[in-house]
Design a protein around this motif. Structure first.
Motif, PDB file in Angstrom:
ATOM      1  N   ASP A  24       0.891  -1.119   0.086  1.00  0.00           N
ATOM      2  CA  ASP A  24      -0.045  -0.165  -0.005  1.00  0.00           C
ATOM      3  C   ASP A  24       1.099   1.336  -0.002  1.00  0.00           C
ATOM      4  OD1 ASP A  24      -1.482   2.142   0.558  1.00  0.00           O
ATOM      5  OD2 ASP A  24      -2.592   1.485   2.082  1.00  0.00           O
ATOM      6  N   TYR A  25       1.198   1.724  -1.267  1.00  0.00           N
ATOM      7  CA  TYR A  25       2.256   2.544  -1.341  1.00  0.00           C
ATOM      8  C   TYR A  25       1.865   3.994  -0.768  1.00  0.00           C
ATOM      9  CZ  TYR A  25       5.881   4.684  -4.371  1.00  0.00           C
ATOM     10  OH  TYR A  25       7.279   5.249  -4.677  1.00  0.00           O
ATOM     11  N   GLN A  26       0.776   4.384  -0.611  1.00  0.00           N
ATOM     12  CA  GLN A  26       0.219   5.476   0.295  1.00  0.00           C
ATOM     13  C   GLN A  26       0.539   5.197   1.774  1.00  0.00           C
ATOM     14  OE1 GLN A  26      -3.896   6.693  -0.561  1.00  0.00           O
ATOM     15  NE2 GLN A  26      -3.672   8.640   0.275  1.00  0.00           N
TER      16      GLN A  26
ATOM     17  N   LEU B 264       4.438   5.320   2.209  1.00  0.00           N
ATOM     18  CA  LEU B 264       5.160   6.566   2.123  1.00  0.00           C
ATOM     19  C   LEU B 264       4.873   7.424   3.284  1.00  0.00           C
ATOM     20  CD1 LEU B 264       5.218   7.279  -2.024  1.00  0.00           C
ATOM     21  CD2 LEU B 264       7.119   6.657  -0.186  1.00  0.00           C
TER      22      LEU B 264
ATOM     23  N   GLU C 102       3.432  10.796  -7.261  1.00  0.00           N
ATOM     24  CA  GLU C 102       2.964  10.043  -6.062  1.00  0.00           C
ATOM     25  C   GLU C 102       1.708  10.543  -5.371  1.00  0.00           C
ATOM     26  OE1 GLU C 102       7.294   8.673  -4.469  1.00  0.00           O
ATOM     27  OE2 GLU C 102       6.287  10.083  -3.340  1.00  0.00           O
TER      28      GLU C 102
ATOM     29  N   PHE D 270      -1.250   9.610  -7.565  1.00  0.00           N
ATOM     30  CA  PHE D 270      -1.209   8.344  -7.554  1.00  0.00           C
ATOM     31  C   PHE D 270      -2.016   8.109  -6.211  1.00  0.00           C
ATOM     32  CE2 PHE D 270      -0.145   4.295  -5.314  1.00  0.00           C
ATOM     33  CZ  PHE D 270      -0.245   3.477  -6.250  1.00  0.00           C
ATOM     34  N   PHE D 271      -2.052   8.886  -4.975  1.00  0.00           N
ATOM     35  CA  PHE D 271      -2.772   8.674  -3.770  1.00  0.00           C
ATOM     36  C   PHE D 271      -4.041   9.208  -4.121  1.00  0.00           C
ATOM     37  CE2 PHE D 271       1.469  10.075  -1.375  1.00  0.00           C
ATOM     38  CZ  PHE D 271       1.983   8.741  -1.471  1.00  0.00           C
TER      39      PHE D 271
ATOM     40  N   ASN E  54      -5.900   6.379  -5.708  1.00  0.00           N
ATOM     41  CA  ASN E  54      -6.113   5.102  -4.801  1.00  0.00           C
ATOM     42  C   ASN E  54      -7.330   5.446  -3.820  1.00  0.00           C
ATOM     43  OD1 ASN E  54      -4.877   2.989  -3.786  1.00  0.00           O
ATOM     44  ND2 ASN E  54      -3.791   3.921  -2.162  1.00  0.00           N
TER      45      ASN E  54
END
Lengths: 193, 193
Positions: A84-86, A89, B133, B136-137, B140
């Motif tokens: 879960d990249y969010q 990060l 990013e 992307f969030f 998401n």
């Protein structure tokens, strides 16, 4: 040992140039982890502290909707990432679960490692940008598919995106990925619709 | 003149450091464009050749689903971007439309400019990574919302994401953004659900 990291080396070189000294530096930070089939490796409410690069196996990313139903969001096959990249990060609690669908070997990337790569590789930031863009495109396709494609079109797109997925993954996960019932999926596969 | 580019300068500085020489270089490439209310500035089948940074006004990004219904995907308010980033970066045909909902002023960023910024700004690649990013969030959140939130929760999230949107945008676009009918939206606003 270097042979075993070959798949992630190829992935990096797909995006940017990396010299031997830089690759040795990367390799020194990489490590493997193994997960057993059906193991849950991330659960809702936790902070996702690692990116998994799948060397062998399959990871499934899913969440649970307001009716308590599991919705499969993504399958990570060999040579792709799961995280879960969010959550990773921003260090916030995740809404996702990640589960191994087969005995799975991954390469682990931590936030600290990622920041060291950004700081110390000549093309580190570029690598990060290009990967973020590719995953953004994937999300874009996913959203467009949910809005604009019929279940049959989503089924066909899935077979392109995830080769041999039908033979590797239980059918109810496939159905939840397509956001249709297992009965509907059976009809699609028999070509009735 | 530099005052007029102030909003994009602030955005860049939110992400990375940029010195005066670099900012002069950026500014020399920037230009404005004006769109009239209701003007369609990108249509399905075209290649999206520009990123729009909204200085004043609102752009709406939407697509048309398999039933021929418009689905509003995103509103770009002041100090945010509008583009089909996938079409823009890959030079492929877009599935989206972009329309001005008010008389709108934007700053234009072309692919050539972006590549010059990546090549010539010390933190150019980092800026690109951080923006990719963040978008992307956003995607998401959008996907999670579609799967896991009730219409009321989506309505509340929208009001946080887009302040004052209800007073600026026709209700049928709001309903299509929430993926509900205008009648359903009226009930939500009256607090019946």
């Amino acid at each position: 040992m270097s042979q075993e990291f070959g798949s992630i080396y190829e992935l990096i070189r797909h995006y940017v140039e990396i010299d031997d000294v830089e690759w040795e530096y990367c390799k020194s930070m990489l490590s493997f982890k193994q997960f057993k089939k059906k193991e849950i490796i991330l659960s809702k409410g936790e902070i996702c502290s690692e990116i998994y690069f799948v060397v062998k196996g399959i990871l499934r990313i899913y969440f649970v909707d307001q009716n308590g139903d599991e919705k499969t969001f993504h399958f990570s096959l060999e040579n792709t990432f799961a995280t879960d990249y969010q959550s990773f990060l921003k260090e916030i609690h995740t809404d996702f679960y990640i589960q191994a669908l087969e005995n799975t070997t991954v390469i682990i990337i931590t936030n600290e490692m990622l920041n060291m790569l950004y700081a110390n590789l000549k093309n580190g930031e570029r690598l990060g940008r290009l990967i973020a863009e590719d995953y953004f495109f994937m999300m874009n396709e996913k959203i467009k598919g949910l809005y604009t494609q019929t279940p049959l079109q989503r089924y066909n797109s899935m077979n392109v995106a995830y080769p041999r997925i039908l033979t590797r993954v239980p059918q109810h996960y496939i159905a939840s990925y397509l956001n249709i019932t297992p009965v509907h999926l059976s009809r699609l596969k028999r070509g009735i619709e």
